[in-house]
Design an enzyme around this catalytic site. Structure first.
Site, PDB file in Angstrom:
ATOM      1  N   GLU A   1     -40.926  -9.336 -42.084  1.00  0.00           N
ATOM      2  CA  GLU A   1     -39.704  -8.864 -42.728  1.00  0.00           C
ATOM      3  C   GLU A   1     -38.489  -8.697 -41.814  1.00  0.00           C
ATOM      4  OE1 GLU A   1     -40.748  -5.385 -44.992  1.00  0.00           O
ATOM      5  OE2 GLU A   1     -41.903  -6.564 -46.442  1.00  0.00           O
TER       6      GLU A   1
ATOM      7  N   GLU B   1     -46.548 -10.468 -48.982  1.00  0.00           N
ATOM      8  CA  GLU B   1     -46.668  -9.119 -49.542  1.00  0.00           C
ATOM      9  C   GLU B   1     -46.144  -9.124 -50.969  1.00  0.00           C
ATOM     10  OE1 GLU B   1     -44.964  -5.977 -47.228  1.00  0.00           O
ATOM     11  OE2 GLU B   1     -45.826  -6.697 -45.338  1.00  0.00           O
TER      12      GLU B   1
END
Length: 453
Positions: A216, A357
């Site tokens: 991320e 995710e």
């Protein structure tokens, strides 16, 4: 791209027959091509083994060219201050891993920190007080590196594959909040060298089949530092960073998959990274914005067929994004959010996608509606994924396990189950020899069972 020799075998006929009944993304048409086998390599050479994967267009395939579907889950803790999986303070490593395999999870994404990798590299691994040796007597006296090695052995025993993800620079339970891959004493070069070290250590272990370069990368237009995506070699350009890390990884093991996530924002047409106005950018989830890959694709050179793009996606219970305002459904999400940010890479056949995710709380409302929509999209398109997460102690999502680390959330698992690779009522693993769940398993099969050995 590496050259592989094509060879027709009876396995192609077997695979076609088996795939006629396969649910999920793999079809008989996918098996119609002749299987391929690589040139033989010495048993001790980098990437030895039979379970390495590579890409063909938007698919991931095994070394014979048979299509596979990576359907897994995340188990965090090695990234945190405990430096081992969370839950080992009460749960048994073998038991939890076996249960995941028996329930159809064929790959586990393992978040880790650059700091811990450097500690291992420098011989500074220590034991963790977060390991309950009464529950895990086989881990008594082991360092954090020893626990990871033991986990790889257990995963191999149950036919599960592993993906390593550098989740943060520092060993910090909130380290993922920091937007970039360098921090404090951790430099970008140390980030690269940590990846090189861990790749070299496990280059002959085909249980560890994928490397997710950095979790991320993010940051808004006015943040400093923040991650961007363009054609430069700037320190904050994640495209360049992922490309550099990927090439250095593949120089050591050319058979491992390299996953590149997205960023958070990307300039709108006619705008550039110098703007500090939010209206000049397309926003997205952290790691979920891969718009830049259209104009500035990641280039892994001779091993381009090891590249997988890996966006993250979440629902309204994590954050009330603009696309969850008013009336929305799967159609609007696909058109307005998923297509322009990452799904185009799959539809254009550029590269495979693995949603690293996704997950959340079941609320019988908007969040569950989003989870169902994304699950169905992945099933319909054969998109790979690792569910977030196994851990119950993920505050904004919860997990597949309850806080006793023994009881499964059956309702959440029931939502996930249709997106786990299945054929003929059995879960399909990614190991050619070991059935998913181990030799005695009744719920899983191996790739050898599916395609013929």
């Amino acid at each position: 791209m590496r050259k592989r020799l094509a060879r027709a075998t009876a396995a192609a006929v077997t695979a076609t027959a088996l795939l006629m009944t396969l649910s999920g993304p793999v079809s008989a048409q996918a098996a119609s091509g002749a299987p391929r086998t690589p040139a033989a390599t010495p048993a001790a050479a980098a990437g030895s083994g039979t379970d390495w994967l590579h890409t063909e267009g938007n698919r991931i395939v095994d070394e014979r060219g048979n299509r596979v579907w990576l359907t897994g889950a995340n188990w965090f803790g090695f990234n945190a201050t405990e430096r081992v999986f969370h839950g080992l303070w009460s749960a048994n490593l073998d038991t939890v891993t076996r249960q995941m395999a028996e329930r159809g999870i064929n790959i586990i994404r393992v978040p880790i920190s650059t700091q811990l990798l450097l500690e291992w590299k420098e011989g500074r691994a220590v034991s963790s007080s977060a390991v309950n040796t009464w529950a895990n007597p086989e881990l008594a006296g082991k360092t954090t590196l020893g626990v990871f090695d033991a986990f790889l052995g257990v995963a191999e025993k149950y036919g599960i594959k592993v993906m390593l993800d550098v989740h943060s620079a520092e060993a910090d339970n909130s380290g993922h909040v920091y937007p970039v891959w360098w921090k404090g004493a951790i430099t970008t070069e140390q980030f690269y060298s940590a990846w090189e070290w861990v790749t070299d250590r496990y280059k002959s272990n085909d249980t560890l089949v994928a490397m997710d370069v950095k979790n991320e990368p993010h940051g808004k237009q006015s943040d400093s530092p923040r991650a961007k995506w363009d054609g430069s070699t700037d320190q904050d350009n994640f495209k360049h960073t992922c490309q550099t890390a990927g090439r250095r990884i593949l120089a050591i093991n050319p058979h491992v998959l390299v996953l590149c996530e997205g960023i958070e924002i990307y300039p709108k047409d006619g705008k550039n990274w110098s703007s500090t106005s939010a209206t000049d950018y397309h926003g997205m989830w952290w790691g979920g914005n891969l718009r830049g890959a259209k104009e500035h694709p990641v280039d892994l050179g001779a091993q381009q067929d090891q590249l997988v793009y890996s966006p993250h996606d979440y629902g309204p219970s994590v954050y009330q994004q603009p696309w969850f305002q008013g009336t929305w459904d799967r159609t609007t999400l696909e058109r307005d959010v998923w297509d322009p940010n990452w799904l185009y890479l799959h539809k254009d056949g550029t590269a495979p996608l693995l949603i690293g995710e996704w997950g959340g709380h079941l609320d019988n409302g908007p969040n569950q509606k989003w989870m169902t929509a994304l699950r169905d999209l992945m099933v319909d398109n054969g998109i790979h994924h690792t569910f977030w997460c196994l851990n119950p102690n993920s505050g904004d999502t919860g997990g597949l396990l309850g806080y006793d680390w023994a009881t499964w959330d059956e309702a959440k698992y029931a939502l996930l189950k249709p997106a786990l690779w299945q054929s003929g009522g059995k879960f399909v693993g990614l190991d050619h020899e070991v059935r998913l769940g181990g030799p005695a398993a009744t719920t899983g099969i191996s790739l050898g069972d599916l395609y013929g050995r």
